[in-house]
Structure formats: C-alpha cells, structure tokens
Design a protein around this motif. Structure first.
Motif, PDB file in Angstrom:
ATOM      1  N   HIS A 199      39.020   3.751  14.931  1.00 31.87           N
ATOM      2  CA  HIS A 199      38.296   4.640  14.013  1.00 31.87           C
ATOM      3  C   HIS A 199      37.130   5.333  14.729  1.00 31.87           C
ATOM      4  CE1 HIS A 199      35.143   5.437  10.930  1.00 31.87           C
ATOM      5  NE2 HIS A 199      36.189   5.922  10.253  1.00 31.87           N
ATOM      6  N   LYS A 200      36.417   4.581  15.541  1.00 34.24           N
ATOM      7  CA  LYS A 200      35.281   5.154  16.279  1.00 34.24           C
ATOM      8  C   LYS A 200      35.733   6.278  17.201  1.00 34.24           C
ATOM      9  CE  LYS A 200      31.432   3.840  19.301  1.00 34.24           C
ATOM     10  NZ  LYS A 200      30.769   2.719  20.017  1.00 34.24           N
ATOM     11  N   ASP A 201      36.837   6.097  17.918  1.00 34.33           N
ATOM     12  CA  ASP A 201      37.358   7.126  18.825  1.00 34.33           C
ATOM     13  C   ASP A 201      37.840   8.354  18.048  1.00 34.33           C
ATOM     14  OD1 ASP A 201      36.819   5.447  20.924  1.00 34.33           O
ATOM     15  OD2 ASP A 201      38.894   4.703  21.086  1.00 34.33           O
ATOM     16  N   MET A 202      38.428   8.161  16.910  1.00 33.71           N
ATOM     17  CA  MET A 202      38.964   9.276  16.133  1.00 33.71           C
ATOM     18  C   MET A 202      37.847  10.159  15.549  1.00 33.71           C
ATOM     19  SD  MET A 202      42.092   7.278  14.202  1.00 33.71           S
ATOM     20  CE  MET A 202      42.670   8.691  13.280  1.00 33.71           C
ATOM     21  N   LEU A 203      36.712   9.572  15.219  1.00 36.72           N
ATOM     22  CA  LEU A 203      35.618  10.350  14.620  1.00 36.72           C
ATOM     23  C   LEU A 203      34.504  10.696  15.619  1.00 36.72           C
ATOM     24  CD1 LEU A 203      35.119   8.709  11.106  1.00 36.72           C
ATOM     25  CD2 LEU A 203      36.355  10.800  11.696  1.00 36.72           C
ATOM     26  N   ALA A 204      34.738  10.389  16.876  1.00 35.58           N
ATOM     27  CA  ALA A 204      33.683  10.646  17.878  1.00 35.58           C
ATOM     28  C   ALA A 204      33.344  12.126  17.965  1.00 35.58           C
ATOM     29  CB  ALA A 204      34.137  10.122  19.230  1.00 35.58           C
ATOM     30  N   ALA A 205      34.322  12.999  17.969  1.00 38.78           N
ATOM     31  CA  ALA A 205      34.071  14.451  18.058  1.00 38.78           C
ATOM     32  C   ALA A 205      33.337  14.960  16.828  1.00 38.78           C
ATOM     33  CB  ALA A 205      35.389  15.190  18.242  1.00 38.78           C
ATOM     34  N   VAL A 206      33.683  14.450  15.653  1.00 36.60           N
ATOM     35  CA  VAL A 206      33.024  14.885  14.404  1.00 36.60           C
ATOM     36  C   VAL A 206      31.563  14.467  14.414  1.00 36.60           C
ATOM     37  CG1 VAL A 206      33.002  14.655  11.896  1.00 36.60           C
ATOM     38  CG2 VAL A 206      35.183  14.806  13.140  1.00 36.60           C
ATOM     39  N   ARG A 207      31.305  13.217  14.836  1.00 36.85           N
ATOM     40  CA  ARG A 207      29.924  12.736  14.859  1.00 36.85           C
ATOM     41  C   ARG A 207      29.071  13.556  15.852  1.00 36.85           C
ATOM     42  NH1 ARG A 207      28.720   7.674  12.707  1.00 36.85           N
ATOM     43  NH2 ARG A 207      30.505   6.533  11.833  1.00 36.85           N
ATOM     44  N   ALA A 208      29.691  13.914  16.975  1.00 33.53           N
ATOM     45  CA  ALA A 208      28.920  14.656  17.985  1.00 33.53           C
ATOM     46  C   ALA A 208      28.552  16.052  17.518  1.00 33.53           C
ATOM     47  CB  ALA A 208      29.736  14.733  19.271  1.00 33.53           C
ATOM     48  N   GLN A 209      29.354  16.695  16.726  1.00 34.37           N
ATOM     49  CA  GLN A 209      29.102  18.063  16.281  1.00 34.37           C
ATOM     50  C   GLN A 209      28.548  18.146  14.853  1.00 34.37           C
ATOM     51  OE1 GLN A 209      29.473  20.722  18.267  1.00 34.37           O
ATOM     52  NE2 GLN A 209      30.211  19.383  19.936  1.00 34.37           N
ATOM     53  N   ALA A 210      28.452  17.020  14.182  1.00 39.06           N
ATOM     54  CA  ALA A 210      28.068  17.039  12.763  1.00 39.06           C
ATOM     55  C   ALA A 210      26.683  17.614  12.533  1.00 39.06           C
ATOM     56  CB  ALA A 210      28.153  15.633  12.191  1.00 39.06           C
ATOM     57  N   ALA A 211      25.681  17.157  13.273  1.00 36.88           N
ATOM     58  CA  ALA A 211      24.304  17.603  13.038  1.00 36.88           C
ATOM     59  C   ALA A 211      24.134  19.071  13.399  1.00 36.88           C
ATOM     60  CB  ALA A 211      23.335  16.753  13.831  1.00 36.88           C
ATOM     61  N   LYS A 212      24.725  19.503  14.518  1.00 41.80           N
ATOM     62  CA  LYS A 212      24.578  20.885  14.949  1.00 41.80           C
ATOM     63  C   LYS A 212      25.306  21.862  14.030  1.00 41.80           C
ATOM     64  CE  LYS A 212      25.372  23.849  18.980  1.00 41.80           C
ATOM     65  NZ  LYS A 212      25.877  23.897  20.372  1.00 41.80           N
ATOM     66  N   GLN A 213      26.503  21.559  13.641  1.00 39.18           N
ATOM     67  CA  GLN A 213      27.297  22.463  12.821  1.00 39.18           C
ATOM     68  C   GLN A 213      27.218  22.118  11.332  1.00 39.18           C
ATOM     69  OE1 GLN A 213      31.310  22.508  14.320  1.00 39.18           O
ATOM     70  NE2 GLN A 213      30.722  23.311  16.337  1.00 39.18           N
TER      71      GLN A 213
END
Length: 282
Positions: A199-213
């Motif tokens: 689960h952590k690997d699957m949402l890693a990209a979302v977490r990284a871009q969540a605050a900026k976008q």
C-alpha cells in the motif's frame, strides 16, 4: 469227324461273341489276348452243314468242353467302376486333405474373430468402471471443496467479508491532501503483513505530489465478489472507479480510471484486515 465239327462251331461262336478284355487302368503288361477267328476252311454263317454232320457230339465222344465264352469274364463296367471308385476315393482323400488344410488355416482367423468381442467386452467393463470411479471421485472432491469453502455455504460470513473489505479498500485508496492523518489511521488499522508495504509503494507518488498539487484521490468499489472463505482467511475480487482531482489549478482538473484487483484478508479481533494486494501485474 463230329469232334472236329464241334470245335469249328465253337470257334465261330467265340469269334462272334468274344468280349474285348479291358485292362484295368494303371496296370502294366500286354493287353489280354482276344479269341482268334476260326480257320478259313471253317464253316461260315449260312453254310449248310455237311451231310451227316450235327452240332451234337457223336456217340463215344467226350462231353463238350465248357464254353470259354460262358466263363465269367472281367466286367468292363466293374473294372472301370473299380478304377473310378479308386480314383474317387483317392480324390476324396485329396479333397479331404485339402479341406482339412483349409479348415486348419481358417481356425486361427476364426478364433481371432471369436476373441475380439470378448476383448471389447472386457475393455468396455474396465472403462465403464474407471469412468464411474472417476465421476465418483470428482464428485467427492467437488463436495469437499464446496463444503470447505464458506463463500458457498455460509451466507452471513460471506456478507460480513464483502462489506468490511469493500469499506477498507475505499478508505485505503482514498487520499485528501487536507486530511492525511485519516489515510494514516486507515493504513494502521486495516492492513497487515506484506500489504503494509504494498500500500505504501502504491500511494507513494500521490503522497509526494499531494501538497503541491492539492490532490484529492477518491476510490469507490463498484463490484465485489467473495471467491473463497476458509476459516479466518478470505479472498475477494474487486472492481473500483478512481478519480484524481488537481485543485491547485485555476480550474479543477479531474482524471478518471478504473481498477481491478484482488485482496487476501484475515480475520483478527473480529475484524477483517487486508494481508495481500494482487494487481495482476506480475
């Protein structure tokens, strides 16, 4: 004189009625002699007898000798019949030998034709028995599998698994940049085993871009089916719709996607937790 005349008459009779001797077939040697005609000076047919002559023997003469013409002669019919009979017997013997040879030659083929139905009958019985055994065994295995799979027999447990896993997937794969703590609590309480890292690997990209976008990810399960329930373990197949909205842009941009995956779940403390996530990519 009387004796001489008697001999002449006898010779004439022999010449007139003497049979032709038939030599049996297969015999060797010269043909049987035929009776010779009487002397030229003898009395011919229609010639009157000399005065005083008579066919009867005169007084004092011996009795007439037995007529050789009256003696039993070999019958041509008998001889030929005997020859034919011998040939027929010989032919029958040869024919019988040939027939016996043909019958002997035909016996193996006849025995083969007799054995074939027996062999086929035995094979039919064996195949029928095997088919019956295989059918019974397959039915038993199917019954065992059906009995051990609670998804087919336990409606209450199936409903429980389906509801809890659907809610867990909706929570785990939804993420709001304004409320990250909610996603963290869902991961801590609804995941176990190797599913935590997955689960952590699957949402890693979302977490990284969540605050900026200023991303908002929403996952909604549309269909689910419980494939297996075996005690405290279950496997569920899910179809979900996902929407990802970028709120940082002047105008919100939303992308949509569909997802299909399966999860393994285990029951602990009365709750079903996801232990493995299968995205069918490997």
């Amino acid at each position: 004189m009387s004796t001489t005349r008697h001999l002449i008459n006898r010779q004439r009779r022999l010449a007139a009625v003497a049979p032709v001797r038939v030599r049996p077939r297969g015999t060797e040697g010269p043909p049987p002699e035929q009776a010779e005609p009487g002397p030229p000076g003898g009395r011919g047919p229609g010639t009157p007898d000399a005065p005083g002559s008579s066919d009867a023997p005169g007084p004092g003469t011996d009795e007439a000798e037995p007529d050789e013409a009256g003696s039993p002669e070999p019958d041509a019919g008998s001889v030929s019949g005997g020859t034919v009979s011998g040939e027929a017997e010989s032919g029958n013997a040869a024919s019988g030998k040939g027939t016996s040879g043909k019958a002997g030659a035909a016996r193996p083929s006849l025995r083969a034709w007799v054995r074939l139905p027996v062999v086929l009958a035995v094979l039919t019985v064996l195949l029928g028995g095997f088919a019956a055994y295989a059918g019974t065994r397959a039915s038993a295995l199917h019954d065992d599998a059906a009995t051990s799979n609670g998804a087919l027999t336990d409606v209450a447990r199936t409903t429980e698994v389906k509801g809890q896993v659907t809610s867990a997937v909706n929570a785990l794969f939804s993420y709001d940049y304004t409320s990250t703590a909610k996603a963290d609590r869902a991961a801590a309480t609804l995941l176990t085993g190797k599913a935590v890292k997955q689960h952590k690997d699957m949402l890693a990209a979302v977490r990284a871009q969540a605050a900026k976008q200023k991303l908002v990810l929403t996952t909604t399960v549309t269909e689910s089916g419980v494939e297996l329930i075996d005690g405290d373990r279950a496997r569920v197949l899910l179809y979900a719709d996902q929407s990802n909205t970028d709120t940082a842009a002047k105008k919100d941009r939303t992308t949509y996607a569909a997802a299909m995956f399966a999860v393994d779940a285990v029951r602990r403390g009365g709750k079903w937790r996801i232990s493995d996530i299968d995205t069918f990519t490997r």
